[in-house]
Design a protein around this motif. Structure first.
Motif, PDB file in Angstrom:
ATOM      1  N   LYS A   1      57.501 -37.767   9.904  1.00 17.63           N
ATOM      2  CA  LYS A   1      57.605 -39.179  10.302  1.00 17.63           C
ATOM      3  C   LYS A   1      56.338 -39.946   9.946  1.00 17.63           C
ATOM      4  CE  LYS A   1      58.538 -37.939  14.600  1.00 17.63           C
ATOM      5  NZ  LYS A   1      58.748 -36.494  14.396  1.00 17.63           N
TER       6      LYS A   1
ATOM      7  N   ARG B   1      50.981 -39.894  12.827  1.00 20.20           N
ATOM      8  CA  ARG B   1      49.521 -39.815  12.961  1.00 20.20           C
ATOM      9  C   ARG B   1      48.830 -40.688  11.925  1.00 20.20           C
ATOM     10  NH1 ARG B   1      52.356 -35.886  14.208  1.00 20.20           N
ATOM     11  NH2 ARG B   1      52.106 -34.637  16.092  1.00 20.20           N
TER      12      ARG B   1
ATOM     13  N   HIS C   1      47.699 -32.086  10.014  1.00 20.52           N
ATOM     14  CA  HIS C   1      48.889 -31.900  10.872  1.00 20.52           C
ATOM     15  C   HIS C   1      49.890 -30.959  10.175  1.00 20.52           C
ATOM     16  CE1 HIS C   1      52.501 -32.806  13.134  1.00 20.52           C
ATOM     17  NE2 HIS C   1      53.032 -33.493  12.151  1.00 20.52           N
TER      18      HIS C   1
ATOM     19  N   TYR D   1      49.252 -28.683   7.937  1.00 23.10           N
ATOM     20  CA  TYR D   1      48.689 -27.303   8.021  1.00 23.10           C
ATOM     21  C   TYR D   1      49.073 -26.669   9.355  1.00 23.10           C
ATOM     22  CZ  TYR D   1      44.964 -25.361  10.991  1.00 23.10           C
ATOM     23  OH  TYR D   1      44.297 -24.746  12.020  1.00 23.10           O
ATOM     24  N   SER D   2      48.923 -27.437  10.459  1.00 20.78           N
ATOM     25  CA  SER D   2      49.166 -26.841  11.782  1.00 20.78           C
ATOM     26  C   SER D   2      50.634 -26.438  11.924  1.00 20.78           C
ATOM     27  CB  SER D   2      48.734 -27.801  12.901  1.00 20.78           C
ATOM     28  OG  SER D   2      49.717 -28.797  13.140  1.00 20.78           O
TER      29      SER D   2
ATOM     30  N   HIS E   1      51.297 -23.161   9.809  1.00 19.76           N
ATOM     31  CA  HIS E   1      50.810 -21.961  10.506  1.00 19.76           C
ATOM     32  C   HIS E   1      51.596 -21.712  11.798  1.00 19.76           C
ATOM     33  CE1 HIS E   1      46.624 -21.287   8.454  1.00 19.76           C
ATOM     34  NE2 HIS E   1      47.633 -21.284   7.602  1.00 19.76           N
ATOM     35  N   ASP E   2      51.958 -22.781  12.503  1.00 21.47           N
ATOM     36  CA  ASP E   2      52.721 -22.612  13.750  1.00 21.47           C
ATOM     37  C   ASP E   2      54.074 -21.951  13.482  1.00 21.47           C
ATOM     38  OD1 ASP E   2      53.055 -23.324  16.684  1.00 21.47           O
ATOM     39  OD2 ASP E   2      54.817 -24.308  15.853  1.00 21.47           O
TER      40      ASP E   2
ATOM     41  N   ARG F   1      61.448 -29.811   9.474  1.00 15.55           N
ATOM     42  CA  ARG F   1      61.789 -31.071   8.816  1.00 15.55           C
ATOM     43  C   ARG F   1      63.073 -30.919   7.993  1.00 15.55           C
ATOM     44  NH1 ARG F   1      55.512 -32.351   6.934  1.00 15.55           N
ATOM     45  NH2 ARG F   1      54.829 -33.230   8.894  1.00 15.55           N
TER      46      ARG F   1
ATOM     47  N   GLN G   1      46.621 -24.079  20.898  1.00 18.70           N
ATOM     48  CA  GLN G   1      47.589 -23.121  20.343  1.00 18.70           C
ATOM     49  C   GLN G   1      47.364 -21.740  20.968  1.00 18.70           C
ATOM     50  OE1 GLN G   1      50.152 -23.704  18.641  1.00 18.70           O
ATOM     51  NE2 GLN G   1      50.593 -22.189  17.080  1.00 18.70           N
TER      52      GLN G   1
ATOM     53  N   THR H   1      48.363 -30.795  21.037  1.00 18.27           N
ATOM     54  CA  THR H   1      48.868 -31.949  20.270  1.00 18.27           C
ATOM     55  C   THR H   1      48.069 -33.222  20.547  1.00 18.27           C
ATOM     56  OG1 THR H   1      50.528 -32.389  21.958  1.00 18.27           O
ATOM     57  CG2 THR H   1      51.263 -31.143  20.083  1.00 18.27           C
TER      58      THR H   1
ATOM     59  N   PHE I   1      54.166 -38.112  24.190  1.00 12.45           N
ATOM     60  CA  PHE I   1      54.733 -37.501  22.979  1.00 12.45           C
ATOM     61  C   PHE I   1      55.208 -36.082  23.284  1.00 12.45           C
ATOM     62  CE2 PHE I   1      54.458 -35.004  19.123  1.00 12.45           C
ATOM     63  CZ  PHE I   1      54.950 -35.838  18.138  1.00 12.45           C
ATOM     64  N   GLN I   2      54.365 -35.327  23.989  1.00  9.18           N
ATOM     65  CA  GLN I   2      54.713 -33.936  24.267  1.00  9.18           C
ATOM     66  C   GLN I   2      55.860 -33.842  25.264  1.00  9.18           C
ATOM     67  OE1 GLN I   2      53.566 -31.194  22.619  1.00  9.18           O
ATOM     68  NE2 GLN I   2      55.314 -30.296  23.707  1.00  9.18           N
TER      69      GLN I   2
ATOM     70  N   ASP J   1      58.871 -34.398  23.444  1.00  6.14           N
ATOM     71  CA  ASP J   1      59.221 -33.212  22.665  1.00  6.14           C
ATOM     72  C   ASP J   1      59.960 -32.193  23.536  1.00  6.14           C
ATOM     73  OD1 ASP J   1      58.323 -32.883  19.793  1.00  6.14           O
ATOM     74  OD2 ASP J   1      58.186 -30.819  20.549  1.00  6.14           O
TER      75      ASP J   1
ATOM     76  N   LYS K   1      64.974 -28.846  13.029  1.00  2.00           N
ATOM     77  CA  LYS K   1      64.350 -27.590  13.463  1.00  2.00           C
ATOM     78  C   LYS K   1      65.154 -27.032  14.634  1.00  2.00           C
ATOM     79  CE  LYS K   1      61.095 -29.703  16.721  1.00  2.00           C
ATOM     80  NZ  LYS K   1      59.740 -29.872  17.185  1.00  2.00           N
TER      81      LYS K   1
HETATM   82  C1  GRG Z   1      48.485 -23.380  14.073  1.00  2.00           C
HETATM   83  C2  GRG Z   1      46.187 -23.948  14.937  1.00  2.00           C
HETATM   84  C3  GRG Z   1      47.627 -24.212  14.919  1.00  2.00           C
HETATM   85  C4  GRG Z   1      48.101 -25.182  15.698  1.00  2.00           C
HETATM   86  C5  GRG Z   1      49.485 -25.605  15.750  1.00  2.00           C
HETATM   87  C6  GRG Z   1      50.676 -28.820  16.679  1.00  2.00           C
HETATM   88  C7  GRG Z   1      50.848 -27.360  16.759  1.00  2.00           C
HETATM   89  C8  GRG Z   1      49.623 -26.573  16.879  1.00  2.00           C
HETATM   90  C9  GRG Z   1      52.045 -26.786  16.700  1.00  2.00           C
HETATM   91  C10 GRG Z   1      53.302 -27.512  16.581  1.00  2.00           C
HETATM   92  C11 GRG Z   1      54.269 -27.026  17.589  1.00  2.00           C
HETATM   93  C12 GRG Z   1      55.068 -28.156  18.050  1.00  2.00           C
HETATM   94  C13 GRG Z   1      56.399 -28.322  17.427  1.00  2.00           C
HETATM   95  C14 GRG Z   1      54.570 -28.953  18.987  1.00  2.00           C
HETATM   96  C15 GRG Z   1      55.309 -30.087  19.528  1.00  2.00           C
HETATM   97  C16 GRG Z   1      54.696 -31.388  19.198  1.00  2.00           C
HETATM   98  C17 GRG Z   1      54.586 -31.588  17.731  1.00  2.00           C
HETATM   99  C18 GRG Z   1      53.250 -31.423  17.140  1.00  2.00           C
HETATM  100  C19 GRG Z   1      55.649 -31.904  17.012  1.00  2.00           C
HETATM  101  C20 GRG Z   1      55.609 -32.162  15.562  1.00  2.00           C
HETATM  102  O1  GRG Z   1      55.034 -33.408  15.326  1.00  2.00           O
HETATM  103  P1  GRG Z   1      55.879 -34.614  14.719  1.00  2.00           P
HETATM  104  O2  GRG Z   1      57.130 -34.807  15.513  1.00  2.00           O
HETATM  105  O3  GRG Z   1      56.273 -33.966  13.321  1.00  2.00           O
HETATM  106  O4  GRG Z   1      54.991 -35.791  14.571  1.00  2.00           O
HETATM  107  P2  GRG Z   1      56.577 -34.629  11.892  1.00  2.00           P
HETATM  108  O5  GRG Z   1      57.481 -33.618  11.225  1.00  2.00           O
HETATM  109  O6  GRG Z   1      57.249 -35.947  12.084  1.00  2.00           O
HETATM  110  O7  GRG Z   1      55.266 -34.735  11.191  1.00  2.00           O
END
Ligand code: GRG
Length: 289
Positions: free
Chosen positions: A43, A46, A73, A75-76, A79-80, A92, A153, A179, A212-213, A216, A230
């Motif tokens: 989206k 950020r 973002h 990258y995270s 890895h997540d 996505r 994380q 987040t 935001f969280q 989610d 997802k």
């Molecule tokens: C691997 C060090 C490391 C960290 C990962 C952010 C995170 C930490 C993991 C993501 C897990 C997750 C789905 C968390 C929920 C909140 C979130 C970050 C959702 C995704 O962000 P959006 O909705 O995604 O902004 P888009 O796809 O729109 O960029």
């Protein structure tokens, strides 16, 4: 809300164009191809926060900083999604990087997107004053390092095997790291670029990051997996404590709405110039993905 979606899409296009040119400038490789794949399709919220917070201070070109945060973002997320972390096949709406390529490629793509993010901040195109660039680099390092996103994380992973499930304060602290820190960096980036007081934007971002969280967690229960691109209901299946399990669905919605009001109130010092950031706060809890 439609107007806001148009603004968000335009900002995401601008950020994606910068990311594509940065990735195209790398030597051709499988990793570079997978980096291009990993940054696409989000989206761009950020990056939008970066561009809009910069505009508040009259800075019209903050695309390097916006591209940096979207690279980090992404990258995270890569890895997540790895089997060692959340183990997801879909992101996505597309296969995750380790599914489309392999795990080694996904680790390297995450590493390289993180360093690309810092490279974009170090680029003189980001800001002509080296002191402003160093301020952005240092604050980003703190936001995503072992005192910020990485810590969150690790706390999340530890919670999965903890004997007692987390309470509200612990979940709030975990999410502020996992987040919240990157969202806070994004929304305060404009003030950092302008060497201005980031306090009102920080208050906005703290409330917004939590909203935001919570959104989610609500989407994990109510959302449509196809629209979200997802898997959903993973937290419930894993028996994890979430804002919804702790507050109930209606309680979580009320809390998210209150936080959005708090976030918008924090923008009062910026007057009408902050309208896009107010709409972004509304979008945070109205989004379907
Ligand atoms: C691997 C060090 C490391 C960290 C990962 C952010 C995170 C930490 C993991 C993501 C897990 C997750 C789905 C968390 C929920 C909140 C979130 C970050 C959702 C995704 O962000 P959006 O909705 O995604 O902004 P888009 O796809 O729109 O960029």
């Amino acid at each position: 809300m439609d107007d806001f979606r148009t603004q968000l899409a335009a900002a995401a296009d601008q950020t994606q164009t910068r990311l594509a040119s940065a990735i195209a400038a790398l030597p051709a490789s499988g990793v570079a191809d997978a980096m291009g794949y990993a940054v696409a399709g989000g989206k761009g919220l950020r990056g939008f926060f970066v561009l809009q917070s910069a505009a508040l201070f009259g800075i019209q070109d903050a695309v390097n900083a916006a591209a940096a945060v979207e690279a980090i973002h992404s990258y995270s997320l890569v890895h997540d999604d790895l089997p060692a972390m959340d183990d997801d096949d879909l992101r996505r709406g597309q296969p995750t990087v380790h599914k489309k390529w392999d795990e080694a490629t996904a680790v390297l793509v995450g590493d390289a997107l993180q360093t690309l993010g810092f490279d974009l901040l170090a680029d003189p195109a980001c800001h002509p004053d080296p002191a402003r660039r160093v301020a952005l680099i240092g604050s980003m390092a703190r936001a995503v390092g072992a005192g910020g996103m990485v810590l969150g994380q690790a706390q999340d992973i530890a919670a999965e095997t903890a004997i007692h499930s987390l309470g509200l304060d612990e979940i709030t602290a975990l999410q502020a790291n996992k987040t919240g820190a990157l969202i806070e960096w994004s929304a305060t980036a404009g003030a950092i670029l302008a060497d201005a007081d980031p306090t009102p934007l920080r208050t906005y971002a703290t409330a917004l990051g939590l909203a935001f969280q919570i959104a989610d967690d609500i989407l994990d229960i109510e959302g449509d997996a196809a629209a979200m691109g997802k898997a959903t209901r993973k937290d419930t299946a894993a028996g994890k404590a979430t804002f919804v399990s702790l507050l109930g669905l209606e309680g979580a919605k009320t809390r998210a709405r209150d936080l959005v009001t708090q976030a918008k109130d924090a923008l009062t010092p910026y007057g009408g110039g902050a309208e896009s950031l107010r709409l972004a706060a509304d979008f945070t809890i109205a989004r379907q993905s």
